[in-house]
Design an enzyme around this catalytic site. Structure first.
Site, PDB file in Angstrom:
ATOM      1  CG  ASP A 316      -1.923   1.103   1.111  1.00 24.46           C
ATOM      2  OD1 ASP A 316      -2.418   1.439   0.059  1.00 24.46           O
ATOM      3  OD2 ASP A 316      -2.479   1.136   2.155  1.00 24.46           O
ATOM      4  CD  GLU A 319      -0.295   5.460  -3.967  1.00 22.92           C
ATOM      5  OE1 GLU A 319      -0.148   5.849  -2.975  1.00 22.92           O
ATOM      6  OE2 GLU A 319      -1.187   4.558  -4.321  1.00 22.92           O
ATOM      7  CG  ASP A 429      -8.279   4.262  -0.071  1.00 26.70           C
ATOM      8  OD1 ASP A 429      -8.161   3.071  -0.332  1.00 26.70           O
ATOM      9  OD2 ASP A 429      -7.806   5.081   0.190  1.00 26.70           O
TER      10      ASP A 429
HETATM   11  O1  MIG Z   1      -4.624   6.251   4.028  1.00 20.49           O
HETATM   12  O2  MIG Z   1      -3.901   1.147   5.589  1.00 20.49           O
HETATM   13  O3  MIG Z   1      -5.868   1.781   0.132  1.00 20.49           O
HETATM   14  O4  MIG Z   1      -7.363  -0.066   1.633  1.00 20.49           O
HETATM   15  O5  MIG Z   1      -6.990   0.128   4.282  1.00 20.49           O
HETATM   16  C1  MIG Z   1      -5.267   5.175   4.137  1.00 20.49           C
HETATM   17  C2  MIG Z   1      -5.109   1.675   5.818  1.00 20.49           C
HETATM   18  C3  MIG Z   1      -4.025   3.832   3.899  1.00 20.49           C
HETATM   19  C4  MIG Z   1      -5.174   3.117   2.181  1.00 20.49           C
HETATM   20  C5  MIG Z   1      -5.613   1.915   1.358  1.00 20.49           C
HETATM   21  C6  MIG Z   1      -6.556   0.995   2.428  1.00 20.49           C
HETATM   22  C7  MIG Z   1      -6.098   0.735   3.473  1.00 20.49           C
HETATM   23  C8  MIG Z   1      -5.883   2.163   4.417  1.00 20.49           C
HETATM   24  N1  MIG Z   1      -4.760   2.810   3.312  1.00 20.49           N
END
Ligand code: MIG
Length: 720
Positions: A316, A319, A429
């Protein structure tokens, strides 16, 4: 400009000295002919490609993006963005997938292999102009010729290399939430699936399993004996899938941080110091995944978790997402101080609030750090779109070191074409909005065209509160997506399939059971697409060329035999469907029942109750169906069922393999070729069992054009 022939019908035009992205796996050879045909290119310090679109030309591709399957009329920006509010005006989401196709009088594909920002104006500023603009002139442009979109896509998929293949259990239902915070909460979820008898293969660990959001650590307080816990949950029938974030917390004596600093593995700022930004844990450094030594180092860290029995991950915030930097925060706070006791007017007031809104994912920050690519320092902004790609590549290369012949589950939020060889993606998201079911439907074929087969959306929606109806309708679509995961954000209403009323739970149970029963077909189609450079989801125009099929955006072909026409509107009691030919409609409420009905070609309104899932079987095609089980590994396929819609003759190749290794690359897999031919008033069935799969019996429901069902049962003999 230098020109290369990559393969028959694909030319590469090289401008300047591009940074290598490894998106393409074929080299090609240099040729003299640099004719760009109908395209106009202006290039000195920057780059502009123009094409005058004909009326009626359609434009497909661009992977993870807003708007339709046909992108005409839109403007898009390739720049991986952590933007959680996917409204239709957004120009970029988490992935940068720079492949598009023009479909019209002249049909061709364009791939821009450039890892920085690109603007795709597809008839937005001027309705007939396609304009691709880059603020740089070092890039590779690929032009792909072909007679149909299907042919163009398949050629493109050849030059970017074969798709990632996850373990078969990753095709089961998966349950996520931000967060199941501790052992007890995870067990509650596991026990609920068992208690309510709903199939599920994995439960996710979001950021709270970590110690203070530090990658590759585990909170001792919440998971005191992680390894035994992983085993315990697995014995109950579930795999745990932890999240890994891109940013590494700055904290003395945290080994990953210390090693990274010592070896100069982090991205650096103007002065050559490790670049600091803030995300979850507060201040972090970003591993420089563009450097192969860093990839090797980071990739090996996954072993800390695989040693505990973990077999899958999601990457995650790659980017990379930045909450703020000290520079931005300082400027914003200074502005607050300056604004104290001021009489703020419309301009100064918005300037003040914007200073905070613009703290996150700010362009200035992306321009203020550097990567070390083979000894050369490159500004992040120029290579932004391959950061998440290389994080996921690091993981995949790590898995190869850890256990080379084992498939691990890995998928990423940010991506670029080429990453599809290393892992899948989820679409980030979204919201619990009906509009986002439709967006999900439209995005899937576009992602497939760009190579991303293993993907899916947060079913039920991430942000916002879902009601039971929305979750049901969404799950009825997601049951077709290879990644089939229910996920929701912190603070939102609970969204597990058992979180609503009993009637809704019953419907969701049947929906998920249908997924498991259909898995032989879904897996077979996925694997054939992955191995043969094909798509799994396609818009109708890939197979039908009538005037309506060209424009249908809310029905999809799923593999070779099925058409999905999901309901995505609240309180709908059915929907309009365009049928380019007669199809066999199977309205599933319980997959053991065979309520089959032939629907004529044409515009049809199909009644679809909340508990019904419409599956359309194409003419002269068939689907393979097993029985559900509560996990993929428990699926029994000694006896399988076929539902076929036969006018004259239908043939299907049912692929299967061990589901856990890469032995299929060595030719170790099975194919059962099933051939049904109509002879007089009966059917002749031929079954050719290649490979070593044990199927003992196939039960057939063969439906003819008038809807008459013929039942047959055939014993299958092993290949000699
Ligand atoms: O700023 O880890 O897209 O699936 O649950 C949120 C917490 C950070 C973004 C991910 C989302 C995840 C969440 N993360």
């Amino acid at each position: 400009m230098r020109v290369y022939e990559v393969m028959d019908g694909i030319k590469k035009y090289r401008f300047g000295i591009p940074i290598s992205t490894d998106a393409i796996v074929l080299e090609g050879h240099e040729i003299d002919n640099g004719n760009l045909k109908y395209l106009t290119i202006e290039s000195d310090t920057d780059f502009k490609l123009k094409y005058r679109m004909n009326e009626g030309d359609q434009v497909f591709g661009l992977g993870e993006n807003q708007k339709g399957i046909n992108k005409r009329g839109g403007v898009f920006e390739a720049y991986c963005s952590d933007d959680p509010i996917h409204t239709p005006d957004k120009r970029s989401l988490y992935g940068a997938h720079n492949f598009l196709m023009i479909h019209g009088i002249q049909s061709f594909g364009v791939f821009i292999d450039y890892p920085g920002r690109i603007i795709f104006d597809i008839g937005f500023n001027n309705k007939n102009e396609l304009e691709i603009t880059i603020d740089d002139n070092n890039l590779d442009l690929y032009i792909i010729d072909g007679n149909s979109v299907r042919e163009i896509v398949s050629k493109f998929l050849k030059i970017i290399g074969k798709s990632y293949v996850p373990p078969k259990w990753a095709f089961g239902f998966q349950q996520c939430r931000w967060s199941y915070r501790d052992e007890q909460e995870v067990e509650e979820v596991a026990d609920s699936f068992i208690k309510y008898d709903i199939p599920c293969d994995s439960i996710y660990l979001d950021i709270d399993y970590m110690d203070d959001f530090k990658d590759f650590t585990i909170s001792e307080e919440r998971f005191p004996d992680f390894k035994s816990f992983v085993r315990k949950v697995k014995e109950k029938g579930f795999r745990l899938i932890p999240i890994i974030d891109a940013g590494v917390k700055i904290e003395r004596d945290y080994d990953i941080y210390e090693e990274g600093v010592r070896n100069q593995y982090f991205c650096v700022d103007e002065d050559g110091n490790s670049f600091t930004a803030a995300v979850w844990p507060g201040r972090v450094h970003f591993p420089d995944f563009l450097n192969k030594d860093v990839r090797k180092w980071f990739g090996e860290k996954y072993k800390l978790l695989t040693d505990c029995g973990i077999e899958g991950f999601w990457n995650d915030m790659n980017e990379p997402a930045i909450f703020y930097t000290e520079r931005g925060l300082k400027e914003a706070i200074e502005l607050v101080e300056k604004s104290k006791n001021e009489n703020l007017n419309i301009y100064s007031f918005f300037k003040l609030t914007d200073a905070f809104k613009e703290l996150s994912n700010n362009d200035k920050d992306y321009k203020s750090f550097y990567h070390n690519i083979d000894g050369k320092f490159v500004n992040h902004d120029k290579v932004h779109n391959i950061y998440g790609y290389n994080m996921t590549r690091a993981a995949a290369e790590g898995f190869e070191q850890i256990e080379s012949n084992k498939r691990f589950l890995i998928f990423s939020r940010a991506s670029y074409i080429g990453m599809h060889r290393y892992g899948g993606i989820w679409t980030g998201d979204n919201y619990s909005w009906w509009e986002h079911i439709l967006l999900n439907i439209k995005m899937m074929p576009s992602l497939n065209m760009c190579g991303f087969l293993y993907s899916g959306a947060d079913t039920g929606g991430f942000s916002g509160d879902a009601n039971a109806q929305l979750l049901i309708r969404w799950t009825q679509f997601s049951l077709f997506t290879p990644l089939f995961r229910n996920h929701s954000a912190m603070g939102t209403r609970k969204q597990e399939p058992y979180a609503f009323d009993i009637e809704s739970m019953d419907i969701l149970r049947e929906t998920i059971r249908l997924r498991y029963a259909l898995l032989p077909y879904i897996y077979s189609e996925y694997m054939k697409a992955a191995r043969k450079h094909d798509v799994y989801f396609a818009p109708l125009l890939f197979e039908y060329d009538d005037k309506y099929s060209k424009h249908v955006e809310n029905q999809l072909l799923v593999g070779d035999s099925l058409m999905a026409a999901p309901v995505y509107e609240e309180n709908a009691v059915g929907r309009h469907v365009w049928l380019p030919e007669e199809m066999l409609l199977w309205k599933v409420t319980n997959y053991n029942e065979r309520n089959l009905e032939v629907i004529d070609r044409g515009h049809q309104f199909i009644d679809i109750d909340i508990n019904e899932i419409p599956l359309f079987i194409r003419k002269n095609k068939m689907i393979i169906l097993g029985k559900h089980a509560n996990s993929v590994e428990e699926l029994e396929t000694l006896e399988i069922n076929v539902i076929a819609f036969v006018d004259s003759r239908a043939a299907y190749t049912y692929y299967d393999d061990d589901g856990i290794t890469y032995d299929f690359n060595q030719g170790i897999y099975s194919e059962i070729v099933i051939d049904i031919e109509k002879v007089d008033r009966d059917y002749e069935i031929n079954i050719h069992n290649k490979g070593n799969k044990q199927v003992e019996r196939i039960n057939f429901d063969i439906v003819d054009m008038s809807g008459n069902i013929t039942k047959k049962s055939v014993k299958v003999y092993r290949a000699k």
